[in-house]
Write an enzyme that holds these catalytic residues in place. Sequence first.
Site, short mmCIF file in Angstrom:
data_model
loop_
_atom_site.label_atom_id
_atom_site.label_comp_id
_atom_site.label_asym_id
_atom_site.label_seq_id
_atom_site.Cartn_x
_atom_site.Cartn_y
_atom_site.Cartn_z
N GLY A 41 71.68 -28.95 25.02
CA GLY A 41 71.80 -28.33 23.62
C GLY A 41 70.43 -28.66 23.10
O GLY A 41 70.25 -28.95 21.72
N SER A 68 76.03 -33.00 25.19
CA SER A 68 76.42 -34.40 25.14
C SER A 68 76.38 -34.97 23.78
O SER A 68 75.25 -34.93 23.00
CB SER A 68 75.64 -35.31 26.12
OG SER A 68 75.92 -36.74 26.04
N VAL A 76 60.57 -33.44 20.16
CA VAL A 76 59.14 -33.37 19.79
C VAL A 76 58.87 -31.73 20.54
O VAL A 76 59.75 -31.17 21.11
CB VAL A 76 58.08 -34.10 20.59
CG1 VAL A 76 58.03 -35.44 19.87
CG2 VAL A 76 58.57 -34.40 22.21
N LYS A 107 49.85 -20.12 13.76
CA LYS A 107 48.67 -20.93 14.49
C LYS A 107 47.77 -19.88 14.98
O LYS A 107 48.40 -18.84 15.67
CB LYS A 107 49.76 -21.67 15.50
CG LYS A 107 48.53 -22.13 16.72
CD LYS A 107 49.67 -22.95 17.73
CE LYS A 107 48.87 -23.51 18.91
NZ LYS A 107 49.73 -24.25 19.65
N PRO A 127 41.06 -19.60 21.14
CA PRO A 127 41.71 -18.61 20.26
C PRO A 127 43.03 -17.80 20.65
O PRO A 127 43.01 -17.68 22.23
CB PRO A 127 40.53 -17.57 19.73
CG PRO A 127 39.88 -17.41 20.98
CD PRO A 127 39.84 -18.71 21.79
N VAL A 214 78.71 -34.50 30.14
CA VAL A 214 79.14 -34.27 31.81
C VAL A 214 78.87 -35.48 32.39
O VAL A 214 77.92 -36.09 32.28
CB VAL A 214 78.13 -33.00 32.05
CG1 VAL A 214 78.18 -32.84 33.55
CG2 VAL A 214 78.32 -31.77 31.34
N LEU A 362 62.52 -28.86 30.45
CA LEU A 362 62.16 -30.10 31.02
C LEU A 362 63.06 -30.35 32.61
O LEU A 362 62.47 -30.99 33.29
CB LEU A 362 62.62 -31.11 30.03
CG LEU A 362 61.61 -31.24 28.90
CD1 LEU A 362 62.04 -32.27 27.88
CD2 LEU A 362 60.25 -31.04 28.96
N THR A 373 52.81 -25.08 25.88
CA THR A 373 53.26 -23.94 26.82
C THR A 373 54.74 -24.06 27.23
O THR A 373 55.16 -23.23 27.91
CB THR A 373 52.33 -23.83 28.18
OG1 THR A 373 52.46 -25.17 28.47
CG2 THR A 373 51.00 -23.47 27.99
#
Length: 542
Positions: A41, A68, A76, A107, A127, A214, A362, A373
Amino acid sequence: MTAPSDRAPTATLFNYSYSVKQPDKPTSIPPAIRKIVIVGGGSAGWMTAMILANALIRHGIEISVLESPMVGIIGVGEGSTPWLRGFFDSLGIEESEWMPECNATYKCGITFDEWSTKPGFESYFHPFASMLDNLTMTQFVHNSQARVNGADVCAHPNRFFIASYLAHNNLAPKPERTFPFDVWYGYHFDSVLLGQYLHKKALQRGVKYTKCHVTGVQLNERGEIASVSIQDGEPVTADIFVDCTGFAGILIQKALGTPFVSFSNNLFNDAAIAMPTPIGDDIPSQTISTALKHGWRWKIPLTSRYGNGYVYSSAFCSADDAEHELREGLGALDSDTPARHLKMKIGRVTKHWNKNCLAVGLAQGFIEPLEATALLFIQRTATTFVEFLEAGDLSEAAHERFNQRVNDHFEGTRDYIVTHYKTNTRRDTEYWRANAANTNLSDSLRQLYGLWMSGKGIAADVGRQAIGKGYPVFSWYCIMSGMGIFPDPKDLRPAAPPDNRYSMEEIDNLLQRSTLNFRSQRDVLMNIPQKVQERSLQIYFW
Ligand SMILES: Cc1cc2nc3c(=O)[nH]c(=O)nc-3n(C[C@H](O)[C@H](O)[C@H](O)COP(=O)(O)OP(=O)(O)OC[C@H]3O[C@@H](n4cnc5c(N)ncnc54)[C@H](O)[C@@H]3O)c2cc1C
């Protein structure tokens, strides 16, 4: 000035249109897919849940998130690319709703300070593009080509793009309605608040949620995931499992044993420190990335504070030294504000979709956050998966096409990030010398550098290679020109026609005058305008 349609050759690199209406298109989702379980989550889990819910719940498919209570989110990641605008647009969520809840700001791009020591190139701005750039892109590319071929013309990207003018004047990239050009922009936001916001929205849109840890993964006889066991409950079954468990990669890496390709031989940074500082009255509309002794520091403006951090290589610098350098740079040596230390695993899995498991965030891989990105990878992976599911093809060949697409995106982005390090001219520490000397480059990157140095132009090559799947041609021109990859100034010949055919004064005037159509970031954030619907943004870059 030349209109885009008069130019030859011309190619559209971005053709981006958005609409709040969901077109009802016929789909061929296999009837066997009835339930999808997302484990995790964090931003990846909730963004994926929103994308899947938007496309699939109306077809009767159940989407659940397991999270969990014992493992926190990374917390971050406060910068985005412009594609995040497409994420919210496709969900029909207005900026006026989500931005205030996430302390978000607009931005225009990223300034890179002190990456190059070449006079005149110590700072440059990457840019986000706008339609107005159609009027100055040819000039920028022409001048870059002329300079790399030895003519003393201005080729610094800061002088050619409206986003650079906006960022340097703290203006929001939201033009008055009378301004005939749309501007592409990204956002800065509080990542914890964004996660909470998406969690709330996903539940409103029918996503189920269970707080549970899990503890194990059961495979069936075909080696697919049959179920996951959880603490204090029955095992959870699903037709498709999505691994959003962060760096742990519990399903894709640990249970399925999908190999991981490390990028550590050309991206050295593997650690980070994050620390907030107060923000004043002006709210900038850019991220600032400043090169430090063993990495770089980010500075991201939110409405409530600055987010700062130091991304560095633990092979060259201890955590204590890095924290000292960060605090010193922020003027916070005596501050009580704690700094968070994080480890980063840089690379990607070989298969993001393996059997009945999709990895997002990740868990699928990470390229360090220099160009912010990661959320784009999440968004692209989840939307591409929906595309494949809707096409009804879950064959091995479909898996391969899918994984190739995601891998190309990873490799192309990796090569762009590597270029920041490879082209640096700092020689003050072993870290920067090692980066400049690093010969672990992909073949595409070697070819691109060769073409640049030969003066023949890189556009066609970027378009052909996987390298173009990460960043468009104009970004490649920006980085090579912005880092000053040109002949030594003493070897340049005085500018003469046709090299100096474009007037810098005319370009300056156009961009200066254009900024009059924009207001300060703070003003705009106090009253975020409703989106202009059904607009289309076409950018010509060549
Ligand atoms: C220093 C740094 C800076 C970054 N900056 C940016 C940026 O500017 N822009 C950007 O786009 N990205 C950035 N990122 C990346 C970004 O933070 C992540 O891509 C994003 O937050 C997604 O993380 P995640 O959801 O994959 O993982 P996490 O946030 O780690 O979430 C993992 C989830 O899995 C759950 N989980 C783990 N184990 C279990 C288990 N056993 N059972 C159940 N649940 C479990 C956890 O509870 C958690 O909810 C940055 C990353 C770092 C490290």
